[in-house]
Write an enzyme that holds these catalytic residues in place. Sequence first.
Site, PDB file in Angstrom:
ATOM      1  N   THR A  11     -14.465  56.785  14.161  1.00  0.00           N
ATOM      2  CA  THR A  11     -15.242  57.549  13.871  1.00  0.00           C
ATOM      3  C   THR A  11     -15.866  57.360  12.530  1.00  0.00           C
ATOM      4  O   THR A  11     -16.993  57.827  12.096  1.00  0.00           O
ATOM      5  CB  THR A  11     -14.550  59.272  14.189  1.00  0.00           C
ATOM      6  OG1 THR A  11     -14.225  59.007  14.951  1.00  0.00           O
ATOM      7  CG2 THR A  11     -15.810  60.205  13.318  1.00  0.00           C
ATOM      8  N   ASP A  51     -12.815  51.714  20.503  1.00  0.00           N
ATOM      9  CA  ASP A  51     -12.348  52.861  19.284  1.00  0.00           C
ATOM     10  C   ASP A  51     -11.375  53.183  19.816  1.00  0.00           C
ATOM     11  O   ASP A  51     -10.015  52.164  20.401  1.00  0.00           O
ATOM     12  CB  ASP A  51     -12.515  54.262  20.615  1.00  0.00           C
ATOM     13  CG  ASP A  51     -12.394  55.811  20.698  1.00  0.00           C
ATOM     14  OD1 ASP A  51     -11.166  55.816  21.140  1.00  0.00           O
ATOM     15  OD2 ASP A  51     -13.305  56.340  20.465  1.00  0.00           O
ATOM     16  N   SER A  52      -9.998  53.671  19.025  1.00  0.00           N
ATOM     17  CA  SER A  52      -8.896  53.672  18.708  1.00  0.00           C
ATOM     18  C   SER A  52      -8.074  53.889  19.429  1.00  0.00           C
ATOM     19  O   SER A  52      -6.796  53.521  19.934  1.00  0.00           O
ATOM     20  CB  SER A  52      -8.430  54.287  17.448  1.00  0.00           C
ATOM     21  OG  SER A  52      -8.236  55.951  17.852  1.00  0.00           O
ATOM     22  N   SER A  53      -8.768  54.367  20.945  1.00  0.00           N
ATOM     23  CA  SER A  53      -7.777  54.261  22.108  1.00  0.00           C
ATOM     24  C   SER A  53      -7.075  53.201  22.692  1.00  0.00           C
ATOM     25  O   SER A  53      -6.367  53.849  23.376  1.00  0.00           O
ATOM     26  CB  SER A  53      -9.273  55.947  22.979  1.00  0.00           C
ATOM     27  OG  SER A  53      -8.693  56.991  22.072  1.00  0.00           O
ATOM     28  N   THR A  69      -8.942  57.601  13.942  1.00  0.00           N
ATOM     29  CA  THR A  69      -7.717  58.693  13.254  1.00  0.00           C
ATOM     30  C   THR A  69      -6.301  58.503  15.149  1.00  0.00           C
ATOM     31  O   THR A  69      -5.368  58.513  14.293  1.00  0.00           O
ATOM     32  CB  THR A  69      -8.600  59.746  13.357  1.00  0.00           C
ATOM     33  OG1 THR A  69      -9.239  60.643  14.586  1.00  0.00           O
ATOM     34  CG2 THR A  69      -8.794  59.776  11.820  1.00  0.00           C
ATOM     35  N   THR A 101       1.988  61.283  10.915  1.00  0.00           N
ATOM     36  CA  THR A 101       1.347  61.046  12.166  1.00  0.00           C
ATOM     37  C   THR A 101       0.318  62.331  12.447  1.00  0.00           C
ATOM     38  O   THR A 101       0.229  63.058  11.814  1.00  0.00           O
ATOM     39  CB  THR A 101       3.037  62.497  13.654  1.00  0.00           C
ATOM     40  OG1 THR A 101       2.670  62.386  14.940  1.00  0.00           O
ATOM     41  CG2 THR A 101       3.265  62.983  12.853  1.00  0.00           C
ATOM     42  N   THR A 115      13.965  62.425  18.760  1.00  0.00           N
ATOM     43  CA  THR A 115      13.331  64.267  19.189  1.00  0.00           C
ATOM     44  C   THR A 115      11.973  64.719  18.938  1.00  0.00           C
ATOM     45  O   THR A 115      11.067  64.227  18.578  1.00  0.00           O
ATOM     46  CB  THR A 115      14.209  65.205  17.476  1.00  0.00           C
ATOM     47  OG1 THR A 115      13.688  66.469  18.001  1.00  0.00           O
ATOM     48  CG2 THR A 115      13.501  64.309  16.294  1.00  0.00           C
ATOM     49  N   GLN A 116      12.271  65.520  19.778  1.00  0.00           N
ATOM     50  CA  GLN A 116      10.511  66.071  19.983  1.00  0.00           C
ATOM     51  C   GLN A 116      10.122  67.032  18.929  1.00  0.00           C
ATOM     52  O   GLN A 116       8.806  66.836  19.166  1.00  0.00           O
ATOM     53  CB  GLN A 116      10.197  67.087  20.905  1.00  0.00           C
ATOM     54  CG  GLN A 116      10.906  66.085  22.799  1.00  0.00           C
ATOM     55  CD  GLN A 116      10.549  66.833  23.526  1.00  0.00           C
ATOM     56  OE1 GLN A 116      10.666  68.378  24.159  1.00  0.00           O
ATOM     57  NE2 GLN A 116      11.109  66.126  25.215  1.00  0.00           N
TER      58      GLN A 116
END
Length: 339
Positions: A13, A56-58, A88, A161, A271-272
């Site tokens: 972006t 695109d970073s995806s 991002t 994150t 861990t989640q």
Amino acid sequence: MKNSVLLIYTGGTIGMVQDERGALRPFPMERIYDLVPELHRCPYRIDTCQLDRIIDSSNMSPDFWVDIAEAIEKRYDDYDGFVVLHGTDTMAYTASALSFMFKNLSKPIILTGSQLPMGVLRTDGRENIICALELASCREAYIPEVCLFFENHLYRGNRSTKVSAENFDAFCSFNFPSLAKAGIKFSFKPHLFMPSGTEPLQVRKKFDRNIAVLKLFPGITPQVVNAILHAENLHGIIIETFGSGNAPTEEWFIQAMNDALQRGIIVLNVTQCKAGAVIMGQYEASCELNRIGIIGGNDITLEAAVTKLMYLLGTYPDDLDHVRHCLQRPLRGEMTTSR
């Protein structure tokens, strides 16, 4: 002599402007002074480049991590610092991957991006770029590690994150303090910085993609677990467990995990929870995992766990004992072992 910074555009972006139809398109990096005229006042030299493939970073993958690393490696001796403009969505993965790739790093590599395109009036990209460049060229506090700057905070890259798809403060570092904060002045925490490398720089470029992430949930079935654990050519798996590393204690689940370990698959427990750490054996629900040899990831983020596992399996494919050893200790400040 002026400090110098290389600004590298990878996509995302932050590098978009609106054309006459209102559609977003990438703008050429050499026009960065047109969009951010404040850069003319910077007391350091800024050069720009962009990857041959803007994405695109995806669509980010280890191949693009290598492209970014090589763009820096080729020019490493020519600049005092590097700023990578990145989408991002996967920025924390790329920051983590680069941190493992660069061994003996002695210069700052700072990733940044934006939630709104540069061509939009209220863009957050302008401030993020200016601050990232200031930090990459700063003589007051030299930061020899891979970092992520967003919305006034400089984070260790492999501790960050993404937490919001809407807010400007899109990133957090839950288990480690920010390294610096931008206010009227920059406030630094140099006691947290990684030590500068004293040996020649090494850039390691091999990743093993044959890993999986298994997120546990109440009611998960043996069929789902076994389907993932028996994926073709699987070499490692990260299980996202509950709380401080807890998982089902049913016999079928423990047996499935043990069978995977016996087949030579590396199993890492994270861990989640966004904050906190895996503490194997703290509760009965993790004692069996500990007994059969599953590795506890302490307070590592999922992004750092994924890239670290891919990096270690790619770098040491024939030494799984070394891979297991490295997963239990920090390589680039990505985890805390004393809790």
